[in-house]
Design a protein around this motif. Structure first.
Motif, PDB file in Angstrom:
ATOM      1  N   MET A 146       0.823  -1.185   0.000  1.00  0.00           N
ATOM      2  CA  MET A 146       0.000   0.000   0.000  1.00  0.00           C
ATOM      3  C   MET A 146       0.871   1.255   0.000  1.00  0.00           C
ATOM      4  O   MET A 146       0.500   2.254  -0.581  1.00  0.00           O
ATOM      5  N   THR A 147       2.021   1.174   0.649  1.00  0.00           N
ATOM      6  CA  THR A 147       2.922   2.321   0.718  1.00  0.00           C
ATOM      7  C   THR A 147       3.441   2.690  -0.662  1.00  0.00           C
ATOM      8  O   THR A 147       3.523   3.870  -1.008  1.00  0.00           O
ATOM      9  N   TYR A 148       3.779   1.676  -1.472  1.00  0.00           N
ATOM     10  CA  TYR A 148       4.301   1.944  -2.813  1.00  0.00           C
ATOM     11  C   TYR A 148       3.231   2.571  -3.699  1.00  0.00           C
ATOM     12  O   TYR A 148       3.526   3.430  -4.527  1.00  0.00           O
ATOM     13  N   ILE A 149       1.995   2.143  -3.541  1.00  0.00           N
ATOM     14  CA  ILE A 149       0.910   2.734  -4.327  1.00  0.00           C
ATOM     15  C   ILE A 149       0.733   4.200  -3.944  1.00  0.00           C
ATOM     16  O   ILE A 149       0.612   5.067  -4.816  1.00  0.00           O
ATOM     17  N   ALA A 150       0.737   4.495  -2.646  1.00  0.00           N
ATOM     18  CA  ALA A 150       0.605   5.885  -2.194  1.00  0.00           C
ATOM     19  C   ALA A 150       1.784   6.728  -2.685  1.00  0.00           C
ATOM     20  O   ALA A 150       1.596   7.860  -3.142  1.00  0.00           O
ATOM     21  N   LEU A 151       2.992   6.183  -2.611  1.00  0.00           N
ATOM     22  CA  LEU A 151       4.174   6.899  -3.094  1.00  0.00           C
ATOM     23  C   LEU A 151       4.056   7.184  -4.591  1.00  0.00           C
ATOM     24  O   LEU A 151       4.357   8.291  -5.058  1.00  0.00           O
ATOM     25  N   GLY A 152       3.604   6.209  -5.362  1.00  0.00           N
ATOM     26  CA  GLY A 152       3.419   6.396  -6.798  1.00  0.00           C
ATOM     27  C   GLY A 152       2.403   7.462  -7.112  1.00  0.00           C
ATOM     28  O   GLY A 152       2.601   8.288  -8.017  1.00  0.00           O
ATOM     29  N   ILE A 153       1.297   7.486  -6.371  1.00  0.00           N
ATOM     30  CA  ILE A 153       0.272   8.507  -6.586  1.00  0.00           C
ATOM     31  C   ILE A 153       0.818   9.891  -6.257  1.00  0.00           C
ATOM     32  O   ILE A 153       0.588  10.857  -6.992  1.00  0.00           O
ATOM     33  N   VAL A 154       1.562  10.000  -5.172  1.00  0.00           N
ATOM     34  CA  VAL A 154       2.166  11.296  -4.807  1.00  0.00           C
ATOM     35  C   VAL A 154       3.131  11.754  -5.898  1.00  0.00           C
ATOM     36  O   VAL A 154       3.134  12.938  -6.279  1.00  0.00           O
ATOM     37  N   LEU A 155       3.942  10.851  -6.414  1.00  0.00           N
ATOM     38  CA  LEU A 155       4.880  11.216  -7.486  1.00  0.00           C
ATOM     39  C   LEU A 155       4.142  11.638  -8.753  1.00  0.00           C
ATOM     40  O   LEU A 155       4.579  12.561  -9.455  1.00  0.00           O
TER      41      LEU A 155
ATOM     42  N   PRO B 179       7.203  10.428 -13.673  1.00  0.00           N
ATOM     43  CA  PRO B 179       6.093   9.509 -14.007  1.00  0.00           C
ATOM     44  C   PRO B 179       6.544   8.059 -14.166  1.00  0.00           C
ATOM     45  O   PRO B 179       5.807   7.141 -13.799  1.00  0.00           O
ATOM     46  N   ILE B 180       7.754   7.851 -14.689  1.00  0.00           N
ATOM     47  CA  ILE B 180       8.253   6.475 -14.830  1.00  0.00           C
ATOM     48  C   ILE B 180       8.422   5.839 -13.455  1.00  0.00           C
ATOM     49  O   ILE B 180       7.992   4.703 -13.215  1.00  0.00           O
ATOM     50  N   ILE B 181       9.043   6.561 -12.533  1.00  0.00           N
ATOM     51  CA  ILE B 181       9.218   6.043 -11.166  1.00  0.00           C
ATOM     52  C   ILE B 181       7.859   5.819 -10.510  1.00  0.00           C
ATOM     53  O   ILE B 181       7.652   4.818  -9.810  1.00  0.00           O
ATOM     54  N   ALA B 182       6.904   6.745 -10.739  1.00  0.00           N
ATOM     55  CA  ALA B 182       5.565   6.610 -10.158  1.00  0.00           C
ATOM     56  C   ALA B 182       4.867   5.356 -10.672  1.00  0.00           C
ATOM     57  O   ALA B 182       4.279   4.593  -9.896  1.00  0.00           O
ATOM     58  N   ILE B 183       4.958   5.108 -11.962  1.00  0.00           N
ATOM     59  CA  ILE B 183       4.308   3.927 -12.540  1.00  0.00           C
ATOM     60  C   ILE B 183       4.958   2.651 -12.007  1.00  0.00           C
ATOM     61  O   ILE B 183       4.270   1.673 -11.689  1.00  0.00           O
ATOM     62  N   LEU B 184       6.284   2.649 -11.899  1.00  0.00           N
ATOM     63  CA  LEU B 184       6.970   1.479 -11.337  1.00  0.00           C
ATOM     64  C   LEU B 184       6.557   1.246  -9.884  1.00  0.00           C
ATOM     65  O   LEU B 184       6.335   0.103  -9.468  1.00  0.00           O
ATOM     66  N   ALA B 185       6.455   2.324  -9.110  1.00  0.00           N
ATOM     67  CA  ALA B 185       6.064   2.185  -7.703  1.00  0.00           C
ATOM     68  C   ALA B 185       4.637   1.659  -7.581  1.00  0.00           C
ATOM     69  O   ALA B 185       4.359   0.762  -6.774  1.00  0.00           O
ATOM     70  N   ILE B 186       3.734   2.192  -8.387  1.00  0.00           N
ATOM     71  CA  ILE B 186       2.349   1.714  -8.346  1.00  0.00           C
ATOM     72  C   ILE B 186       2.272   0.261  -8.794  1.00  0.00           C
ATOM     73  O   ILE B 186       1.582  -0.560  -8.183  1.00  0.00           O
ATOM     74  N   GLY B 187       3.001  -0.084  -9.839  1.00  0.00           N
ATOM     75  CA  GLY B 187       3.018  -1.470 -10.323  1.00  0.00           C
ATOM     76  C   GLY B 187       3.548  -2.430  -9.273  1.00  0.00           C
ATOM     77  O   GLY B 187       2.975  -3.504  -9.048  1.00  0.00           O
ATOM     78  N   TYR B 188       4.639  -2.053  -8.609  1.00  0.00           N
ATOM     79  CA  TYR B 188       5.180  -2.914  -7.561  1.00  0.00           C
ATOM     80  C   TYR B 188       4.203  -3.017  -6.388  1.00  0.00           C
ATOM     81  O   TYR B 188       4.034  -4.087  -5.800  1.00  0.00           O
ATOM     82  N   GLY B 189       3.553  -1.915  -6.040  1.00  0.00           N
ATOM     83  CA  GLY B 189       2.579  -1.939  -4.951  1.00  0.00           C
ATOM     84  C   GLY B 189       1.420  -2.873  -5.237  1.00  0.00           C
ATOM     85  O   GLY B 189       0.982  -3.639  -4.377  1.00  0.00           O
ATOM     86  N   ILE B 190       0.934  -2.853  -6.478  1.00  0.00           N
ATOM     87  CA  ILE B 190      -0.159  -3.752  -6.865  1.00  0.00           C
ATOM     88  C   ILE B 190       0.326  -5.197  -6.857  1.00  0.00           C
ATOM     89  O   ILE B 190      -0.358  -6.097  -6.364  1.00  0.00           O
ATOM     90  N   PHE B 191       1.514  -5.440  -7.389  1.00  0.00           N
ATOM     91  CA  PHE B 191       2.095  -6.787  -7.381  1.00  0.00           C
ATOM     92  C   PHE B 191       2.223  -7.311  -5.948  1.00  0.00           C
ATOM     93  O   PHE B 191       1.880  -8.449  -5.656  1.00  0.00           O
TER      94      PHE B 191
END
Length: 182
Positions: free
Chosen positions: A1-10, A46-58
């Motif tokens: 959940m933390t990675y998803i929140a970090l990705g959204i913030v980015l 945006p690339i880092i944000a997408i990677l963070a959201i993807g890892y969070g979902i995974f």
């Protein structure tokens, strides 16, 4: 959940930077960036944000906790061990030199004979064999793909820590797991 929140913030920060670039191109804040540095930031965030959201979902999809809460006739218990293979629960905390009643939970069908032992290897390296009797619990409502639950005759452990426990039936090793003794 933390990675998803970090990705959204980015993503929000990169959106703010894009809006600031369009609306206030010559502001003091925007002029502090070099052209090349701002372009890299605008592409990188945006690339880092997408990677963070993807890892969070995974992580959310594949995460398996080291414990599982189950309900049996006696009540609600927390199963520890290798969830999905073999685990254990006890009505009380398993303590050194105190008799404990333990239940073994299996996710695969097992054949347990009469001559069953627990080979316990303590953190100090000391090893002992405990002769036990395993009694199957007739539970009709087993969930979480649990195949069987066995009640172990009361036993006591001589050391505390995380012990390596091997279940041996006759001459055949059934399973191996770690058990925490307090």
């Amino acid at each position: 959940m933390t990675y998803i929140a970090l990705g959204i913030v980015l993503l929000i920060v990169s959106l703010i930077l894009i809006i600031a670039d369009k609306r206030a191109t010559y502001s003091r804040f925007m002029s502090s960036f070099s052209n090349k540095g701002f372009k890299q930031l605008r592409i990188g965030l945006p690339i880092i944000a997408i990677l963070a959201i993807g890892y969070g979902i995974f992580h959310l999809i594949t995460y398996q906790p080291p414990y599982l809460d189950i309900y049996v006739e006696e009540g609600e218990y927390t199963v520890f061990g290798e969830i999905g293979e073999v685990g254990y629960y006890a009505p009380q905390l398993i303590k050194k030199k105190e008799e404990a009643s333990i239940h073994l939970v299996f996710w695969e069908p097992v054949e347990i004979g009469d001559n069953t032992k627990l080979q316990v290897t303590y953190p100090s390296g000391k090893s002992e064999e405990l002769d036990v009797t395993l009694t199957p619990i007739r539970e009709t409502n087993l969930k979480h793909n649990i195949q069987s639950i066995y009640e172990v005759s009361p036993i006591s452990f001589s050391e505390k820590g995380v012990a390596d426990v091997t279940i041996i039936s006759g001459n055949k090793t059934i399973e191996n797991m770690e058990m925490e003794i307090h």
